[in-house]
Write a protein that holds these residues in place. Sequence first.
Motif, PDB file in Angstrom:
ATOM      1  N   UNK A 181       0.803  -0.810   0.072  1.00  0.00           N
ATOM      2  CA  UNK A 181       0.303  -0.144  -0.217  1.00  0.00           C
ATOM      3  C   UNK A 181       0.814   1.201   0.227  1.00  0.00           C
ATOM      4  N   UNK A 182       1.867   1.445   0.468  1.00  0.00           N
ATOM      5  CA  UNK A 182       3.212   2.612   0.807  1.00  0.00           C
ATOM      6  C   UNK A 182       3.583   2.074  -0.880  1.00  0.00           C
ATOM      7  N   UNK A 183       3.761   1.636  -1.048  1.00  0.00           N
ATOM      8  CA  UNK A 183       3.975   1.957  -2.518  1.00  0.00           C
ATOM      9  C   UNK A 183       3.797   2.107  -3.536  1.00  0.00           C
ATOM     10  N   UNK A 184       1.902   1.790  -3.442  1.00  0.00           N
ATOM     11  CA  UNK A 184       1.117   2.522  -3.978  1.00  0.00           C
ATOM     12  C   UNK A 184       1.304   3.955  -3.743  1.00  0.00           C
ATOM     13  N   UNK A 185       0.877   3.964  -3.000  1.00  0.00           N
ATOM     14  CA  UNK A 185       0.630   5.494  -2.847  1.00  0.00           C
ATOM     15  C   UNK A 185       2.054   5.846  -2.963  1.00  0.00           C
ATOM     16  N   UNK A 186       2.844   5.454  -2.835  1.00  0.00           N
ATOM     17  CA  UNK A 186       4.562   6.478  -3.729  1.00  0.00           C
ATOM     18  C   UNK A 186       4.700   6.634  -5.180  1.00  0.00           C
ATOM     19  N   UNK A 187       3.528   5.798  -5.592  1.00  0.00           N
ATOM     20  CA  UNK A 187       3.631   5.702  -6.763  1.00  0.00           C
ATOM     21  C   UNK A 187       2.805   6.982  -8.271  1.00  0.00           C
ATOM     22  N   UNK A 188       1.488   7.335  -7.275  1.00  0.00           N
ATOM     23  CA  UNK A 188       0.520   7.873  -7.333  1.00  0.00           C
ATOM     24  C   UNK A 188       1.374   8.972  -7.163  1.00  0.00           C
ATOM     25  N   UNK A 189       2.034   9.319  -5.372  1.00  0.00           N
ATOM     26  CA  UNK A 189       2.666  10.828  -5.666  1.00  0.00           C
ATOM     27  C   UNK A 189       3.071  11.067  -6.690  1.00  0.00           C
ATOM     28  N   UNK A 190       4.429  10.115  -7.129  1.00  0.00           N
ATOM     29  CA  UNK A 190       5.610  11.012  -8.082  1.00  0.00           C
ATOM     30  C   UNK A 190       4.958  10.703  -9.757  1.00  0.00           C
ATOM     31  N   UNK A 191       4.200  10.258  -9.692  1.00  0.00           N
ATOM     32  CA  UNK A 191       3.468  10.030 -10.404  1.00  0.00           C
ATOM     33  C   UNK A 191       2.132  11.928 -10.992  1.00  0.00           C
ATOM     34  N   UNK A 192       2.338  11.581  -9.575  1.00  0.00           N
ATOM     35  CA  UNK A 192       1.033  13.350 -10.310  1.00  0.00           C
ATOM     36  C   UNK A 192      -0.458  13.679  -9.981  1.00  0.00           C
ATOM     37  N   UNK A 193      -1.114  12.000 -10.209  1.00  0.00           N
ATOM     38  CA  UNK A 193      -2.294  11.232  -9.635  1.00  0.00           C
ATOM     39  C   UNK A 193      -2.371  10.946  -8.338  1.00  0.00           C
ATOM     40  N   UNK A 194      -4.126  10.589  -8.926  1.00  0.00           N
ATOM     41  CA  UNK A 194      -4.918  10.422  -7.840  1.00  0.00           C
ATOM     42  C   UNK A 194      -5.884   9.029  -7.750  1.00  0.00           C
ATOM     43  N   UNK A 195      -5.817   8.215  -8.494  1.00  0.00           N
ATOM     44  CA  UNK A 195      -6.099   7.227  -8.473  1.00  0.00           C
ATOM     45  C   UNK A 195      -5.674   6.085  -8.824  1.00  0.00           C
ATOM     46  N   UNK A 196      -5.641   4.955  -8.447  1.00  0.00           N
ATOM     47  CA  UNK A 196      -4.934   3.418  -9.269  1.00  0.00           C
ATOM     48  C   UNK A 196      -5.345   3.415 -10.756  1.00  0.00           C
ATOM     49  N   UNK A 197      -6.459   3.779 -10.787  1.00  0.00           N
ATOM     50  CA  UNK A 197      -6.545   3.424 -12.164  1.00  0.00           C
ATOM     51  C   UNK A 197      -5.692   3.984 -13.383  1.00  0.00           C
ATOM     52  N   UNK A 198      -5.889   5.848 -12.970  1.00  0.00           N
ATOM     53  CA  UNK A 198      -4.384   6.756 -13.239  1.00  0.00           C
ATOM     54  C   UNK A 198      -2.841   6.171 -13.802  1.00  0.00           C
ATOM     55  N   UNK A 199      -2.677   5.606 -12.234  1.00  0.00           N
ATOM     56  CA  UNK A 199      -0.940   4.761 -12.674  1.00  0.00           C
ATOM     57  C   UNK A 199      -1.328   3.552 -13.750  1.00  0.00           C
ATOM     58  N   UNK A 200      -2.519   3.251 -14.074  1.00  0.00           N
ATOM     59  CA  UNK A 200      -2.617   1.314 -14.455  1.00  0.00           C
ATOM     60  C   UNK A 200      -2.585   2.224 -16.044  1.00  0.00           C
ATOM     61  N   UNK A 201      -3.308   3.206 -16.594  1.00  0.00           N
ATOM     62  CA  UNK A 201      -3.700   3.462 -17.382  1.00  0.00           C
ATOM     63  C   UNK A 201      -2.425   4.532 -17.896  1.00  0.00           C
ATOM     64  N   UNK A 202      -1.454   4.466 -17.511  1.00  0.00           N
ATOM     65  CA  UNK A 202       0.329   5.429 -17.222  1.00  0.00           C
ATOM     66  C   UNK A 202       1.139   4.479 -17.270  1.00  0.00           C
ATOM     67  N   UNK A 203       0.876   3.292 -16.808  1.00  0.00           N
ATOM     68  CA  UNK A 203       1.699   1.900 -17.103  1.00  0.00           C
ATOM     69  C   UNK A 203       1.198   1.192 -18.679  1.00  0.00           C
ATOM     70  N   UNK A 204       0.499   1.374 -18.837  1.00  0.00           N
ATOM     71  CA  UNK A 204      -0.156   0.727 -19.969  1.00  0.00           C
ATOM     72  C   UNK A 204      -0.003   1.549 -21.742  1.00  0.00           C
ATOM     73  N   UNK A 205       0.116   3.321 -21.224  1.00  0.00           N
ATOM     74  CA  UNK A 205       0.493   4.195 -22.581  1.00  0.00           C
ATOM     75  C   UNK A 205       2.110   3.807 -22.547  1.00  0.00           C
ATOM     76  N   UNK A 206       2.906   3.651 -21.242  1.00  0.00           N
ATOM     77  CA  UNK A 206       4.216   3.204 -21.035  1.00  0.00           C
ATOM     78  C   UNK A 206       4.626   2.421 -21.735  1.00  0.00           C
ATOM     79  N   UNK A 207       4.082   0.977 -22.098  1.00  0.00           N
ATOM     80  CA  UNK A 207       3.970   0.070 -22.475  1.00  0.00           C
ATOM     81  C   UNK A 207       5.699  -1.095 -21.098  1.00  0.00           C
TER      82      UNK A 207
END
Length: 217
Positions: A181-207
């Motif tokens: 959960x801490x790693x997930x929160x860190x990811x959202x902070x570093x990527x500047x997003x508010x939801x897990x869905x946005x993290x996943x979308x960005x990861x898919x964009x980045x392949x």
Amino acid sequence: MTADATLEDKDPIYLVDDDTDLRNELADALEDAGHVVSGFASGEAFLAVEAELPAGCVVLDLTMPGMNGMEVHTALTDRKSDHVVVMLTGTGSIATAVSALRTGAIDFVEKPAQLDLLKSSIETARVRRIAAAATNERLTAARARFAGCTPRELDVLHGMVLGLSAKMTARRLDLSFRTVESYRANLMTKLGVRSLAEVVRMAIEAKLEPEGAILTD
């Protein structure tokens, strides 16, 4: 030329053909149509300088002494060149030209080249080159967003892309639920997003492909 170039622009043309008369004839016709044209008498001469040339369309004779058109095309592919290729082919070389299409050439035009067909192929090549450049820029930008992530954060990201819950990811990575959960929160902070869905979308964009331990039970 950059990816944001307008479709009204014309790509530079690089004519690679050992037939001097044909090369000069095509160069004159394409220059009359508004293109900037450079001629090369061999594949070796073109490859010696291609990395320094603005991205454009290589009109490449399939049959030449020394390196033939397929060998030049393969070299461009190996170099990850931004140039796009249109093949010039004589009768009897169609099968080889089709092979070139399968490996990334945009089109082939039979000799004697009809100018209208060649211009159409060059235009198709230009549009595809611009589209490919834009796609590559988006991919580079997407991957840059993840540059500051640690390997462990990326492991957790892979679990998210696979649709795994935090508990499943924790079990697969041999981590505690709170750590994931801490790693997930860190990811959202570093990527500047508010939801897990946005993290996943960005990861898919980045392949960013899941790999390693995250794929095993």
